[in-house]
Design an enzyme around this catalytic site. Sequence first.
Site, short mmCIF file in Angstrom:
data_model
loop_
_atom_site.label_atom_id
_atom_site.label_comp_id
_atom_site.label_asym_id
_atom_site.label_seq_id
_atom_site.Cartn_x
_atom_site.Cartn_y
_atom_site.Cartn_z
N SER A 69 0.86 -1.18 0.00
CA SER A 69 0.00 0.00 0.00
C SER A 69 0.90 1.22 0.00
O SER A 69 2.09 1.12 -0.27
CB SER A 69 -0.97 -0.06 1.18
N LYS A 73 3.27 1.32 -3.97
CA LYS A 73 2.64 0.61 -5.10
C LYS A 73 3.31 0.90 -6.45
O LYS A 73 3.40 0.01 -7.29
CB LYS A 73 1.16 1.00 -5.19
N GLY A 136 -4.66 7.25 -7.65
CA GLY A 136 -4.36 5.83 -7.62
C GLY A 136 -5.59 4.94 -7.66
O GLY A 136 -5.67 4.00 -8.46
N LYS A 159 -8.65 20.78 -11.89
CA LYS A 159 -7.40 21.10 -12.59
C LYS A 159 -6.26 21.22 -11.58
O LYS A 159 -5.85 22.32 -11.21
CB LYS A 159 -7.56 22.39 -13.39
N TYR A 236 -14.89 4.43 2.72
CA TYR A 236 -15.70 3.59 3.61
C TYR A 236 -15.74 4.12 5.04
O TYR A 236 -16.39 3.54 5.91
CB TYR A 236 -15.26 2.12 3.56
#
Length: 287
Positions: A69, A73, A136, A159, A236
């Site tokens: 993580s 990555k 990501g 932007k 979440y």
Amino acid sequence: MENKITGHTKLAALFATPIRHSVSPMIQNTAFQALGIDAVYLAFEVDTQGLEKAINSIRNLEMIGANLSMPNKILAVEYMDELSEAARLIGAVNTITNEQGKLTGHNTDGIGFMRSLQDIEVDIIGKKMTIIGAGGAATAIIVQAALDGVKEITVYNRKDDFYDKIMEKLAYISENTQCMITLHDLSDDQALARDVGESALLLNATGVGMKPLETQTPIQDFSIIRPDLAVCDVIYTPRETEFLKQARLRGAKTNNGLGMLLYQGAAAFEKWTGQEMPIEIVKPIIE
Ligand code: NAD
């Protein structure tokens, strides 16, 4: 269920920083125990400085594999022997498998998101979707959606630095899949209304809606939400962002990012063990 660590116990790991908040050890260890697999999953504080050594330890310790993580990555791509198609197109790895020392980098984040749509009985294959965000999480979802056969993706971003960086990447993903992908300025309300009007799914893949932006929403005009539109969030925490709440109040089917989190882990587990994660046992512990 008791898990006895023996001389045969295999190791899987998470290399990231910060790491102590991660629920991945709970997810993976619950699944190992439920299926009687003699393995443990531990979280190690690893940053980009220590990543190469950590990845070498997968070979040296004959580990089952690893998850990666933040902030590892993208850099991990350089240390892989092979990449899955998704990891190659995304340019990032979140799961490593180890076959007798040959390390393959996968990316299961997008797989996790696409699988989470089944929980709300939404099928977007052959259809159009609109994504807010181009970081990501968004890139992983865009690539997997394109590989799975989503016909068209319109990406909306403000932007900022991400906007310029993602432009070339989206063209590359589009060229390498059958999916038409275009990038738009999030402040273009008219274009957003048109694209959402043609989409089966609207997704927030930004951090807008979680702390410290928990009172904010990535769009301001909720009149573009219709009851037959699916509306999802990668967030979440909280379980229902203001964005999802407003969409639900307009009759849309909604889903938070918990399913993406769970199913990206399930996909990694399945790559390591060849077995399906027992979702009905694992899901309640993170809900
Ligand atoms: P990132 O930093 O790579 O990308 C952030 C994106 O949000 C960029 O597109 C940026 O332009 C946009 N953005 C940031 N602030 C904004 C604002 N105020 N208004 C509009 N756009 C804004 O981050 P990431 O890794 O892609 O993570 C994004 C979110 O996804 C986070 O909330 C993260 O927790 C969540 N996430 C969830 C899962 C999951 O399994 N559910 C997995 C990964 C990430």
